[in-house]
Design an enzyme around this catalytic site. Structure first.
Site, PDB file in Angstrom:
ATOM      1  N   ASN A 122      -3.745   8.914  24.996  1.00  0.00           N
ATOM      2  CA  ASN A 122      -3.767   9.366  23.604  1.00  0.00           C
ATOM      3  C   ASN A 122      -5.077   9.015  22.916  1.00  0.00           C
ATOM      4  O   ASN A 122      -5.673   7.978  23.190  1.00  0.00           O
ATOM      5  CB  ASN A 122      -2.600   8.727  22.831  1.00  0.00           C
ATOM      6  CG  ASN A 122      -1.261   9.148  23.396  1.00  0.00           C
ATOM      7  OD1 ASN A 122      -1.195  10.088  24.179  1.00  0.00           O
ATOM      8  ND2 ASN A 122      -0.209   8.469  23.016  1.00  0.00           N
TER       9      ASN A 122
ATOM     10  N   HIS B 108      -8.978   8.910  27.341  1.00  0.00           N
ATOM     11  CA  HIS B 108      -9.514  10.180  26.824  1.00  0.00           C
ATOM     12  C   HIS B 108     -10.273  10.018  25.510  1.00  0.00           C
ATOM     13  O   HIS B 108     -10.497  11.004  24.808  1.00  0.00           O
ATOM     14  CB  HIS B 108      -8.372  11.205  26.665  1.00  0.00           C
ATOM     15  CG  HIS B 108      -7.760  11.624  27.975  1.00  0.00           C
ATOM     16  ND1 HIS B 108      -6.530  12.227  28.075  1.00  0.00           N
ATOM     17  CD2 HIS B 108      -8.238  11.522  29.251  1.00  0.00           C
ATOM     18  CE1 HIS B 108      -6.254  12.490  29.355  1.00  0.00           C
ATOM     19  NE2 HIS B 108      -7.269  12.060  30.083  1.00  0.00           N
TER      20      HIS B 108
END
Ligand code: BJW
Ligand code: ZN
Length: 256
Positions: free
Chosen positions: A112, A129
């Site tokens: 997330n 990410h």
């Protein structure tokens, strides 16, 4: 009050037993853990943004062709995040880290970008990410924390005037080497690998689940639906992570 688990209490007890017998725990989270905070998932029924699939707006090619569209997408998501807070699932992971496992024996790996794990208080946290609260310059590669304030339509770098981009890993881009190496190490070393709220279709992140299994870890899955991790999990807890994770922590605390 009793939470409802689709297959009764047995899977919960089995997961608790795996955790009681484990020294090291690694957890991989995905969009599902933030769903109960009101953050939409990527591949759910509401997984489109203004008719675009995530693969159409989260690529370097999309940013090259239409940076305004991509920035509008991210600015909108950043604004929406101002209204959300960590939920009991995020908080239960903090409790696992600080009250149940030794600090060096717990690693939280998240796909997330919403920053909610950090806001909840998670410490040993690997953001595979990137993070939507950070930007980086496309020219001088400088990184900057910008929080959730609205940015210009096309924000530029104060040092070199280059175009800024969200500090996020888009499709076709490599994950940050240092973060990836730490995640791979934590996966190789853990006794239990817990997979929470991810469809497990995006690689290389999903590959960690397979790597953990190959290395002999027990795999626990928590999800409201089947995912690509379900068939390799040793136990699946079917239900919302905001209810299941606190129930699991309560069970571990009772036994302590
Ligand atoms: C709940 C719940 C509740 C709901 N409680 N559960 C073919 C095969 C294999 C790989 C590829 C391929 N073609 C292309 C690739 C590579 C590609 C990829 O994996 N694509 C697949 C989709 C096929 N991967 C990449 O491109 C990666 N890079 C790469 O491979 O680079 C190679 C390279 C090497 C060296 C040099 C250069 C290049 C990068 C991937 C980056 C992905 N980034 C994104 C976008 C970030 C931007 C943003 O956020 O804006 O990250 S994609 C998007 O998906 C986002 C997420 O982190 C990621 C994972 O999604 P997640 O978290 O699983 O969400 P959902 O929505 O899918 O699932 C939610 C789940 O929650 C569901 O299961 C629900 O049931 C559950 N749930 N409520 C519990 N309350
Ligand atoms: Zn710059």
């Amino acid at each position: 009050m009793h939470e409802r688990f689709d297959d009764g209490e047995r899977p919960l007890e089995q997961a608790a037993m795996f955790l009681r017998n484990a020294r090291r725990l690694a957890v991989l989270t995905g969009a599902g853990i933030s769903a109960e905070s009101g953050v939409p998932t990527f591949r759910g029924a509401d997984g489109l943004w203004e008719g675009h699939r995530i693969e159409e707006v989260a690529t370097p090619e999309a940013f090259q062709h239409n940076p305004k569209l991509v920035w509008r997408f991210y600015n909108q998501r950043r604004t929406n995040l101002k209204k959300v807070a960590p939920n009991p699932g995020h908080l239960a992971l903090v409790e696992l880290e600080t009250a149940i496992f030794q600090p060096d024996d717990f690693t939280l790996i998240t796909q997330n970008v919403d920053g909610l794990h950090r806001e909840a208080g998670s410490r040993r946290l690997l953001e595979l990410h990137g993070n939507i609260r950070r930007v980086r310059c496309t020219q001088c590669h400088d990184r900057l924390e910008v929080g959730l304030e609205q940015l210009a339509e096309l924000p530029s770098c104060s040092k070199c005037r280059g175009l800024l981009r969200p500090d996020i890993v888009w499709f076709h881009e490599a994950l940050p080497d240092d973060v990836w190496e730490e995640a791979a190490l934590a996966t190789a070393m853990c006794d239990v690998f817990m997979v929470v709220g991810t469809s497990a279709v995006v690689y290389p992140a999903a590959g960690l689940i397979h790597a953990a299994k190959r290395a002999g870890s027990k795999v626990i899955e928590i999800n409201i639906a089947r995912s690509d991790a379900t068939d390799i999990a040793d136990v699946c807890l079917l239900g919302p992570s905001g209810a299941i994770l606190p129930a699991l922590v309560r069970r571990l605390r009772e036994a302590a």
